[in-house]
Scaffold this motif. Structure first.
Motif, mmCIF file in Angstrom:
data_model
loop_
_atom_site.group_PDB
_atom_site.id
_atom_site.type_symbol
_atom_site.label_atom_id
_atom_site.label_comp_id
_atom_site.label_asym_id
_atom_site.label_seq_id
_atom_site.Cartn_x
_atom_site.Cartn_y
_atom_site.Cartn_z
ATOM 1 N N LYS A 1 -19.614 23.855 37.690
ATOM 2 C CA LYS A 1 -20.696 24.776 37.332
ATOM 3 C C LYS A 1 -20.331 26.180 37.775
ATOM 4 N N ASP A 2 -20.242 27.083 36.805
ATOM 5 C CA ASP A 2 -19.884 28.474 37.059
ATOM 6 C C ASP A 2 -21.159 29.310 37.087
ATOM 7 N N ALA A 3 -21.669 29.566 38.280
ATOM 8 C CA ALA A 3 -22.919 30.307 38.429
ATOM 9 C C ALA A 3 -22.742 31.807 38.218
ATOM 10 N N SER A 4 -21.498 32.255 38.024
ATOM 11 C CA SER A 4 -21.259 33.689 37.871
ATOM 12 C C SER A 4 -21.519 34.185 36.452
ATOM 13 N N ARG A 5 -21.755 33.276 35.502
ATOM 14 C CA ARG A 5 -21.986 33.700 34.120
ATOM 15 C C ARG A 5 -22.955 32.751 33.429
ATOM 16 N N ALA A 6 -23.766 33.326 32.546
ATOM 17 C CA ALA A 6 -24.636 32.514 31.710
ATOM 18 C C ALA A 6 -23.791 31.832 30.645
ATOM 19 N N ASP A 7 -24.326 30.747 30.091
ATOM 20 C CA ASP A 7 -23.574 30.084 29.034
ATOM 21 C C ASP A 7 -23.526 30.980 27.807
ATOM 22 N N PRO A 8 -22.347 31.194 27.222
ATOM 23 C CA PRO A 8 -22.230 32.109 26.080
ATOM 24 C C PRO A 8 -22.895 31.594 24.809
ATOM 25 N N TRP A 9 -23.110 30.300 24.686
ATOM 26 C CA TRP A 9 -23.720 29.729 23.486
ATOM 27 C C TRP A 9 -25.211 29.465 23.662
ATOM 28 N N VAL A 10 -25.621 29.223 24.899
ATOM 29 C CA VAL A 10 -27.039 28.981 25.206
ATOM 30 C C VAL A 10 -27.392 29.909 26.369
ATOM 31 N N PRO A 11 -27.696 31.177 26.090
ATOM 32 C CA PRO A 11 -27.879 32.164 27.166
ATOM 33 C C PRO A 11 -28.983 31.824 28.156
ATOM 34 N N GLU A 12 -29.965 31.023 27.717
ATOM 35 C CA GLU A 12 -31.018 30.661 28.670
ATOM 36 C C GLU A 12 -30.499 29.768 29.792
ATOM 37 N N ALA A 13 -29.335 29.155 29.570
ATOM 38 C CA ALA A 13 -28.673 28.417 30.646
ATOM 39 C C ALA A 13 -27.936 29.432 31.502
ATOM 40 N N LYS A 14 -28.401 29.666 32.696
ATOM 41 C CA LYS A 14 -27.911 30.765 33.521
ATOM 42 C C LYS A 14 -26.563 30.502 34.164
ATOM 43 N N ALA A 15 -26.038 29.306 33.987
ATOM 44 C CA ALA A 15 -24.709 28.989 34.518
ATOM 45 C C ALA A 15 -23.937 28.228 33.455
ATOM 46 N N ARG A 16 -22.656 28.442 33.402
ATOM 47 C CA ARG A 16 -21.778 27.736 32.468
ATOM 48 C C ARG A 16 -21.368 26.414 33.112
ATOM 49 N N GLU A 17 -21.670 25.299 32.460
ATOM 50 C CA GLU A 17 -21.335 23.967 32.959
ATOM 51 C C GLU A 17 -20.181 23.398 32.148
ATOM 52 N N LEU A 18 -19.246 22.765 32.837
ATOM 53 C CA LEU A 18 -18.072 22.197 32.174
ATOM 54 C C LEU A 18 -17.813 20.788 32.681
ATOM 55 N N MET A 19 -17.347 19.929 31.779
ATOM 56 C CA MET A 19 -16.844 18.617 32.160
ATOM 57 C C MET A 19 -15.335 18.618 31.948
ATOM 58 N N VAL A 20 -14.618 18.152 32.952
ATOM 59 C CA VAL A 20 -13.154 18.175 32.934
ATOM 60 C C VAL A 20 -12.645 16.798 33.329
ATOM 61 N N THR A 21 -11.692 16.275 32.567
ATOM 62 C CA THR A 21 -11.000 15.052 32.975
ATOM 63 C C THR A 21 -9.646 15.432 33.543
ATOM 64 N N LEU A 22 -9.343 14.882 34.723
ATOM 65 C CA LEU A 22 -8.021 15.048 35.318
ATOM 66 C C LEU A 22 -7.248 13.746 35.170
ATOM 67 N N TRP A 23 -6.041 13.858 34.639
ATOM 68 C CA TRP A 23 -5.092 12.744 34.638
ATOM 69 C C TRP A 23 -3.988 13.121 35.619
ATOM 70 N N TYR A 24 -3.495 12.148 36.397
ATOM 71 C CA TYR A 24 -2.556 12.483 37.466
ATOM 72 C C TYR A 24 -1.715 11.258 37.828
ATOM 73 N N PRO A 25 -0.554 11.469 38.448
ATOM 74 C CA PRO A 25 0.235 10.334 38.935
ATOM 75 C C PRO A 25 -0.554 9.593 40.013
ATOM 76 N N ALA A 26 -0.531 8.263 39.944
ATOM 77 C CA ALA A 26 -1.369 7.474 40.848
ATOM 78 C C ALA A 26 -0.581 6.332 41.477
ATOM 79 N N ARG A 27 -1.141 5.805 42.530
ATOM 80 C CA ARG A 27 -0.555 4.628 43.173
ATOM 81 C C ARG A 27 -0.825 3.398 42.307
ATOM 82 N N THR A 28 0.199 2.639 42.069
ATOM 83 C CA THR A 28 0.073 1.444 41.230
ATOM 84 C C THR A 28 -0.918 0.462 41.840
ATOM 85 N N GLY A 29 -1.735 -0.135 40.959
ATOM 86 C CA GLY A 29 -2.642 -1.176 41.403
ATOM 87 C C GLY A 29 -3.965 -0.689 41.938
ATOM 88 N N THR A 30 -4.228 0.613 41.893
ATOM 89 C CA THR A 30 -5.510 1.134 42.365
ATOM 90 C C THR A 30 -6.353 1.570 41.179
#
Length: 401
Positions: free
Chosen positions: A69-98
């Protein structure tokens, strides 16, 4: 999306029905007529769920989802939303079997995506059943500061998940990959608690200046994501593994165009890659000296209908390549060819279902390994017998070989 093949923005209301609908192969040849269905025998096994191909690297792959959540800017598409919210998926090297098997998307996201793309020939939840190779909650594996970071930005109306096959492969080769959903620019972004954001930007896509506006929004999104992954208070517990000096960005369609915009605004991004996206951000006369790769379909050949790459090529003053796949469709750079069969549709383009992913994985990895790891990559020096579909373009001669 149609931004990929025209020299200026066109009606996205039209492209939503036509080119954008290539998500599930509206641009491919129609499937042949089917014979009348016969009643299935009681012993008929159910069709196996669609599955992404295994990664080519030697590392196990983990996945986690971040709500930022970026509270420094309103959402550019829905200005009434006073913060820009983002969903991010991280893929990364992992320990096998976990960890546990990572989902591709939720049933609701599948339903809304298929409805938005006007795909009606498959169960509404089919995309939620796609089998991935990553494991949610898997323990990150790597040394402190040892993993380069790559940001992936999807095409307009497409969720971040449609670049999963590429993301998993990069993670298996030792990269942390951040796939960003640019909120209100696709048909379904799900926030914690189940709230779903729809494609508000789709109502503006015929406006003048829409393309530059989208790329500016995405550039700001990417800078914020980098702040939250590499700053003093990182959003991911495994962030200590990221090498803050080795960051790149790649994207499809307008996500690729956003790579140019993001590089111009954020010097942390050392290298950029545009997969079949018409560009909008104007490179200054002084040029862009960091490495850049254009990877496109035949519509992005030198002197073709989209002149943006010709314009930008002259201003790329560092390492650069312009590659095309004449048999590719606009969606060949995503998971779409791999999933089309699950919806009873033909794979887009003429490269088949699996081949586009093999090609894209190979060339994206080579580009990143060269510029983030300093490993020589003969694959990027000229035509390859292993990938004869790929053409190296020489804009000065307006040809590709």
């Amino acid at each position: 999306m149609s931004h990929a093949v025209v020299p200026k923005p066109i009606s996205h209301a039209v492209s939503t029905v036509l080119t954008v609908s290539c998500l599930l192969s509206a641009c491919a040849a129609p499937a042949p007529p089917r014979a009348a269905a016969r009643p299935a025998a009681a012993t008929t096994a159910p069709a196996a769920p669609p599955a992404l191909p295994p990664p080519t690297g030697g590392r196990a792959v983990g996945a986690t989802v971040l709500y930022l959540k970026d509270a420094s800017r309103a959402d550019p598409w829905v200005p009434e939303a006073k913060a820009r919210e983002l969903m991010v998926t991280l893929w990364y090297p992992a320990r096998t079997g976990t960890g546990t098997p990572a989902p591709y998307m939720s049933a609701k996201e599948s339903e809304l995506t298929l409805r938005g793309k006007r795909v009606t020939g498959a169960p509404s939840d089919v995309l939620s059943k796609v089998r991935t190779n990553a494991r949610t909650g898997a323990e990150p594996d790597g040394r402190t500061g040892g993993l380069p970071l790559v940001v992936l930005s999807p095409g307009f109306t497409l969720p971040r998940g449609t670049l999963t096959a590429l993301a998993e492969d990069l993670a298996s080769h030792g990269y942390v990959v951040a796939g960003v959903d640019h909120t209100y620019e696709n048909y379904a972004t799900t926030f914690p608690g189940g709230r779903v954001a729809a494609c508000v930007a789709c109502d503006s896509d015929t406006d003048p200046g829409f393309g530059p506006r989208v790329t500016d929004v995405r550039a700001a999104d990417v800078s914020f994501v980098l702040d939250r992954l590499t700053g003093p208070d990182p959003a991911w517990p495994g962030a200590r593994l990221i090498d803050r000096s080795r960051i790149a960005m790649a994207g499809h369609s307008i996500g690729g165009a956003a790579a140019v915009a993001a590089m111009l605004k954020d010097r942390r991004i050392r290298a950029g890659l545009d997969m079949d996206g018409t560009t909008y951000a104007r490179i200054p006369k002084g040029g862009l000296s960091r490495p850049f790769l254009f990877l496109g379909s035949a519509d992005h050949r030198p002197g073709g209908r989209d002149t943006s790459w010709d314009r930008d090529w002259r201003l790329l003053s560092g390492w650069k390549r312009w590659l095309t796949l004449p048999g590719a469709d606009h969606q060949s750079f995503t998971d779409v060819p791999l999933l089309a069969g699950a919806l009873g549709l033909g794979a887009p383009g003429s490269l088949g279902a699996a081949r586009p992913t093999q090609i894209v994985r190979a060339y994206v990895l080579a580009f990143l390994d060269l510029h983030l790891r300093g490993r020589p990559q003969p694959l990027l020096d000229g035509p390859s017998a292993r990938y004869p579909e790929v053409r190296f373009c020489a804009p000065g001669r307006k040809d590709c070989r």
